[in-house]
Structures are given as C-alpha cells and as structure tokens.
Design a protein around this motif. Sequence first.
Motif, PDB file in Angstrom:
ATOM      1  N   ASN A 114       6.382  -8.046  -0.402  1.00  0.00           N
ATOM      2  CA  ASN A 114       6.593  -6.638  -0.737  1.00  0.00           C
ATOM      3  C   ASN A 114       5.256  -5.957  -1.009  1.00  0.00           C
ATOM      4  O   ASN A 114       4.576  -6.279  -1.982  1.00  0.00           O
ATOM      5  CB  ASN A 114       7.482  -6.507  -1.983  1.00  0.00           C
ATOM      6  N   HIS A 115       4.889  -5.021  -0.154  1.00  0.00           N
ATOM      7  CA  HIS A 115       3.619  -4.318  -0.330  1.00  0.00           C
ATOM      8  C   HIS A 115       3.769  -3.226  -1.385  1.00  0.00           C
ATOM      9  O   HIS A 115       4.651  -2.375  -1.290  1.00  0.00           O
ATOM     10  CB  HIS A 115       3.147  -3.700   0.986  1.00  0.00           C
ATOM     11  N   ALA A 116       2.911  -3.254  -2.377  1.00  0.00           N
ATOM     12  CA  ALA A 116       2.916  -2.224  -3.411  1.00  0.00           C
ATOM     13  C   ALA A 116       1.546  -2.205  -4.074  1.00  0.00           C
ATOM     14  O   ALA A 116       0.700  -3.075  -3.846  1.00  0.00           O
ATOM     15  CB  ALA A 116       4.018  -2.486  -4.433  1.00  0.00           C
ATOM     16  N   ASP A 117       1.332  -1.194  -4.908  1.00  0.00           N
ATOM     17  CA  ASP A 117       0.086  -1.101  -5.675  1.00  0.00           C
ATOM     18  C   ASP A 117       0.244  -1.719  -7.063  1.00  0.00           C
ATOM     19  O   ASP A 117      -0.704  -2.268  -7.615  1.00  0.00           O
ATOM     20  CB  ASP A 117      -0.328   0.374  -5.813  1.00  0.00           C
ATOM     21  N   ILE A 118       1.471  -1.611  -7.603  1.00  0.00           N
ATOM     22  CA  ILE A 118       1.749  -2.101  -8.949  1.00  0.00           C
ATOM     23  C   ILE A 118       3.063  -2.864  -8.930  1.00  0.00           C
ATOM     24  O   ILE A 118       4.057  -2.393  -8.352  1.00  0.00           O
ATOM     25  CB  ILE A 118       1.838  -0.936  -9.952  1.00  0.00           C
ATOM     26  N   ILE A 162      -1.518  -5.599 -10.760  1.00  0.00           N
ATOM     27  CA  ILE A 162      -2.064  -4.424 -10.083  1.00  0.00           C
ATOM     28  C   ILE A 162      -2.977  -4.854  -8.942  1.00  0.00           C
ATOM     29  O   ILE A 162      -3.796  -5.770  -9.088  1.00  0.00           O
ATOM     30  CB  ILE A 162      -2.871  -3.549 -11.069  1.00  0.00           C
ATOM     31  N   ASN A 163      -2.824  -4.186  -7.809  1.00  0.00           N
ATOM     32  CA  ASN A 163      -3.755  -4.414  -6.705  1.00  0.00           C
ATOM     33  C   ASN A 163      -5.142  -3.964  -7.159  1.00  0.00           C
ATOM     34  O   ASN A 163      -5.308  -2.844  -7.644  1.00  0.00           O
ATOM     35  CB  ASN A 163      -3.324  -3.619  -5.466  1.00  0.00           C
ATOM     36  N   ALA A 164      -6.133  -4.822  -7.012  1.00  0.00           N
ATOM     37  CA  ALA A 164      -7.464  -4.546  -7.549  1.00  0.00           C
ATOM     38  C   ALA A 164      -8.093  -3.287  -6.973  1.00  0.00           C
ATOM     39  O   ALA A 164      -8.928  -2.647  -7.620  1.00  0.00           O
ATOM     40  CB  ALA A 164      -8.378  -5.749  -7.305  1.00  0.00           C
ATOM     41  N   SER A 165      -7.690  -2.885  -5.767  1.00  0.00           N
ATOM     42  CA  SER A 165      -8.263  -1.692  -5.139  1.00  0.00           C
ATOM     43  C   SER A 165      -7.927  -0.421  -5.915  1.00  0.00           C
ATOM     44  O   SER A 165      -8.623   0.591  -5.782  1.00  0.00           O
ATOM     45  CB  SER A 165      -7.770  -1.560  -3.693  1.00  0.00           C
ATOM     46  N   VAL A 166      -6.875  -0.472  -6.739  1.00  0.00           N
ATOM     47  CA  VAL A 166      -6.497   0.679  -7.572  1.00  0.00           C
ATOM     48  C   VAL A 166      -7.664   1.081  -8.472  1.00  0.00           C
ATOM     49  O   VAL A 166      -7.865   2.268  -8.763  1.00  0.00           O
ATOM     50  CB  VAL A 166      -5.246   0.334  -8.417  1.00  0.00           C
ATOM     51  N   TYR A 167      -8.458   0.101  -8.890  1.00  0.00           N
ATOM     52  CA  TYR A 167      -9.528   0.366  -9.848  1.00  0.00           C
ATOM     53  C   TYR A 167     -10.822   0.857  -9.191  1.00  0.00           C
ATOM     54  O   TYR A 167     -11.834   1.026  -9.881  1.00  0.00           O
ATOM     55  CB  TYR A 167      -9.798  -0.892 -10.668  1.00  0.00           C
ATOM     56  N   GLN A 168     -10.777   1.107  -7.893  1.00  0.00           N
ATOM     57  CA  GLN A 168     -11.935   1.702  -7.238  1.00  0.00           C
ATOM     58  C   GLN A 168     -12.190   3.114  -7.759  1.00  0.00           C
ATOM     59  O   GLN A 168     -13.335   3.576  -7.779  1.00  0.00           O
ATOM     60  CB  GLN A 168     -11.729   1.729  -5.716  1.00  0.00           C
ATOM     61  N   MET A 189      -0.993   6.710 -12.173  1.00  0.00           N
ATOM     62  CA  MET A 189      -0.638   6.086 -10.904  1.00  0.00           C
ATOM     63  C   MET A 189       0.502   6.850 -10.207  1.00  0.00           C
ATOM     64  O   MET A 189       0.494   6.998  -8.980  1.00  0.00           O
ATOM     65  CB  MET A 189      -0.223   4.630 -11.116  1.00  0.00           C
ATOM     66  N   ASN A 190       1.457   7.334 -10.972  1.00  0.00           N
ATOM     67  CA  ASN A 190       2.540   8.130 -10.391  1.00  0.00           C
ATOM     68  C   ASN A 190       2.001   9.444  -9.832  1.00  0.00           C
ATOM     69  O   ASN A 190       2.448   9.905  -8.776  1.00  0.00           O
ATOM     70  CB  ASN A 190       3.626   8.395 -11.435  1.00  0.00           C
ATOM     71  N   GLU A 191       1.043  10.030 -10.532  1.00  0.00           N
ATOM     72  CA  GLU A 191       0.426  11.267 -10.034  1.00  0.00           C
ATOM     73  C   GLU A 191      -0.335  11.018  -8.740  1.00  0.00           C
ATOM     74  O   GLU A 191      -0.387  11.885  -7.861  1.00  0.00           O
ATOM     75  CB  GLU A 191      -0.520  11.833 -11.095  1.00  0.00           C
ATOM     76  N   LYS A 192      -0.895   9.814  -8.606  1.00  0.00           N
ATOM     77  CA  LYS A 192      -1.631   9.446  -7.395  1.00  0.00           C
ATOM     78  C   LYS A 192      -0.703   8.941  -6.288  1.00  0.00           C
ATOM     79  O   LYS A 192      -1.166   8.556  -5.210  1.00  0.00           O
ATOM     80  CB  LYS A 192      -2.657   8.343  -7.718  1.00  0.00           C
ATOM     81  N   LYS A 193       0.599   8.938  -6.573  1.00  0.00           N
ATOM     82  CA  LYS A 193       1.620   8.498  -5.605  1.00  0.00           C
ATOM     83  C   LYS A 193       1.471   7.023  -5.233  1.00  0.00           C
ATOM     84  O   LYS A 193       1.750   6.610  -4.098  1.00  0.00           O
ATOM     85  CB  LYS A 193       1.577   9.358  -4.325  1.00  0.00           C
ATOM     86  N   LYS A 194       1.044   6.210  -6.175  1.00  0.00           N
ATOM     87  CA  LYS A 194       0.937   4.779  -5.922  1.00  0.00           C
ATOM     88  C   LYS A 194       2.340   4.163  -5.902  1.00  0.00           C
ATOM     89  O   LYS A 194       3.242   4.616  -6.600  1.00  0.00           O
ATOM     90  CB  LYS A 194       0.090   4.112  -7.010  1.00  0.00           C
ATOM     91  N   LYS A 195       2.490   3.125  -5.101  1.00  0.00           N
ATOM     92  CA  LYS A 195       3.793   2.490  -4.957  1.00  0.00           C
ATOM     93  C   LYS A 195       4.016   1.451  -6.055  1.00  0.00           C
ATOM     94  O   LYS A 195       3.173   0.578  -6.282  1.00  0.00           O
ATOM     95  CB  LYS A 195       3.914   1.821  -3.585  1.00  0.00           C
ATOM     96  N   VAL A 196       5.171   1.561  -6.724  1.00  0.00           N
ATOM     97  CA  VAL A 196       5.535   0.640  -7.803  1.00  0.00           C
ATOM     98  C   VAL A 196       6.720  -0.207  -7.364  1.00  0.00           C
ATOM     99  O   VAL A 196       7.717   0.322  -6.869  1.00  0.00           O
ATOM    100  CB  VAL A 196       5.895   1.414  -9.085  1.00  0.00           C
ATOM    101  N   PHE A 197       6.603  -1.519  -7.549  1.00  0.00           N
ATOM    102  CA  PHE A 197       7.677  -2.436  -7.156  1.00  0.00           C
ATOM    103  C   PHE A 197       8.147  -3.222  -8.380  1.00  0.00           C
ATOM    104  O   PHE A 197       7.339  -3.773  -9.131  1.00  0.00           O
ATOM    105  CB  PHE A 197       7.184  -3.410  -6.081  1.00  0.00           C
ATOM    106  N   VAL A 198       9.452  -3.252  -8.593  1.00  0.00           N
ATOM    107  CA  VAL A 198      10.027  -3.997  -9.712  1.00  0.00           C
ATOM    108  C   VAL A 198      10.410  -5.402  -9.246  1.00  0.00           C
ATOM    109  O   VAL A 198      11.172  -5.562  -8.287  1.00  0.00           O
ATOM    110  CB  VAL A 198      11.264  -3.289 -10.290  1.00  0.00           C
ATOM    111  N   MET A 199       9.885  -6.412  -9.933  1.00  0.00           N
ATOM    112  CA  MET A 199      10.177  -7.810  -9.594  1.00  0.00           C
ATOM    113  C   MET A 199      11.376  -8.262 -10.437  1.00  0.00           C
ATOM    114  O   MET A 199      11.221  -8.831 -11.529  1.00  0.00           O
ATOM    115  CB  MET A 199       8.942  -8.683  -9.856  1.00  0.00           C
ATOM    116  N   TYR A 200      12.554  -8.015  -9.923  1.00  0.00           N
ATOM    117  CA  TYR A 200      13.771  -8.310 -10.670  1.00  0.00           C
ATOM    118  C   TYR A 200      13.968  -9.812 -10.897  1.00  0.00           C
ATOM    119  O   TYR A 200      14.718 -10.209 -11.799  1.00  0.00           O
ATOM    120  CB  TYR A 200      14.991  -7.738  -9.945  1.00  0.00           C
ATOM    121  N   ASP A 201      13.321 -10.630 -10.103  1.00  0.00           N
ATOM    122  CA  ASP A 201      13.508 -12.081 -10.243  1.00  0.00           C
ATOM    123  C   ASP A 201      12.570 -12.709 -11.270  1.00  0.00           C
ATOM    124  O   ASP A 201      12.615 -13.912 -11.504  1.00  0.00           O
ATOM    125  CB  ASP A 201      13.323 -12.766  -8.879  1.00  0.00           C
TER     126      ASP A 201
END
Length: 268
Positions: A114-118, A162-168, A189-201
């Motif tokens: 699952n590709h996401a930023d967070i 968090i994907n490390a590239s976020v901290y650029q 991050m929401n203002e920057k439209k970063k993708k958030v993924f919930v790991m339900y497992d």
Amino acid sequence: MSIKLSDLYVIMVTYNTSCQDSLTYKNLKTINGLNLIVCDNSTNVAIKKENEQLSQSDNFKYIDMGGNKGLSKAYNKAIGYIEKSPDKFICLFDDDTSINEEYFNKLLNNLNKNHADIYLPIVLSLERIMSPCLLKKDRCIEVKSLDQLKGTLSGINSGMVINASVYQDYKYNENLFLDYIDHDFMRSMNEKKKKVFVMYDIVIHQNFSMESNDVDSSYKRMMILKHDFKEFYKDNKLMYFYILTMYKYVMIKKYKKLKFLFIKNIKL
C-alpha cells in the motif's frame, strides 16, 4: 522495489528512564537488523551514561539532547541523521510501548502493498481507541468504533510510520514541547494532501499517562498541555479556551480537586 527491515529507522525518545527498564527498548533489541535511534532527553547524568553505553553496545545510534529539550526538538535532531529518500521509512515510538517482531512483519507487508506517505496502526488504551482519530476544525475527536474512521485523519506518534521523503520540507514545530506534536504534524500533512493509510491489522496497546497519573503528576502535565494548546490553537483562541476548559473539567471530575481550575503557566 521491496522495502526491507534495513529501510526502516526507529526513533525512540526517552526521558530519565534507563533503556534497561524501557519496555520499547527491550522489545526492539530483540529484532535483528533494526536501525534504532535512541534520543535521550534525560537530565539524570547517571541514566544518560548508562543509556549511551547500552545503546552503543547494542549497535544503536545514541543522541544526548543535553537536557530535556522536548519531543519536537528530539525528533528533528534524530531525523537529521536519516536519509530523506522515498525508499526509507521512519517509525516513532514512546519508550513504554509493547512491540514485537510481528509488528514489523505486518508493517513491511503494508509498506510493500500500500503506497502512502503516512501509516497509522490502531492504538488502544484501556477501552479507548487513541489512534487513529478524526480532525475536525482543529479538534481531535476519538472514534468509538473503527468504522467511524471516515474524513480527515489524525493519529498519535507512537507506532506512526512516515515516508522519510516527507521530511524534505517539514520540521516538527519546536514551540510544541510534548503534546499535540503529532496532531500538528497530521494537520500539516493533510494540508499538503499527503496520503494516510490505516493499518487495521496492526494493534498496539499503549499506556496513556493522563489515565494513570496521580494528582500532582496530572497537574504538572496539565501545565505542559496548556502551553502546547496555546501554540496549537494560536490561530483559534476560542477553541483554545474551549479545549482547555474541557480538560480542566475532566481533571476536576476525576480528582475532585478545584486546583485544576487554575493552571499555572510553565516556562519550557
């Protein structure tokens, strides 16, 4: 490209706690090949020396913050040692979180599928769902069940990946000392439209200090909370007073002490 354990960097911030007594540290040192950064905000010289020796003997990175500089500065310092590339990931943990190899196996599976930023795990404290939560008009609202997680998401630091590239182009707000650092990050991050993924497992059980503190500890924590609320809500004074009043009410109801009506200012 497959994400491996060596692509993960775990940041654990500790304060006047020996790594030998840290549940998180004891769990993490059993994971072979893990990149752990111990960021030490301790003021106790003996504990700092012990933590440095233990971290180095376990081949982990140790950072002495030179006193209690707060969580934001510790995160920024630790992240400064990490490559900010899209194929690197940063995991954040408190020093009292129960974690095991299964967490990392499931995490790697999620990162590769699952590709996401967070990435946010499910974090429980007693009967509460602490994370993820909903962010509505700067208010962090806990959900009663996971099927309510619809809308703008936030979450707590512990277990967040968090994907490390976020901290650029992001640094944690160093005017925040301890509280709402995670929600300030998620708001940005929401203002920057970063993708958030919930790991339900992935489910983590976390101790929430406000549930277990005594009266004096809770009052001191409320002083810090007031300081951080003021920064988080600096553009919304009405919300600041509302949220602070609600927390005071909860503390008064819990401890039957009117001292929580008058929370002193604290210099950090």
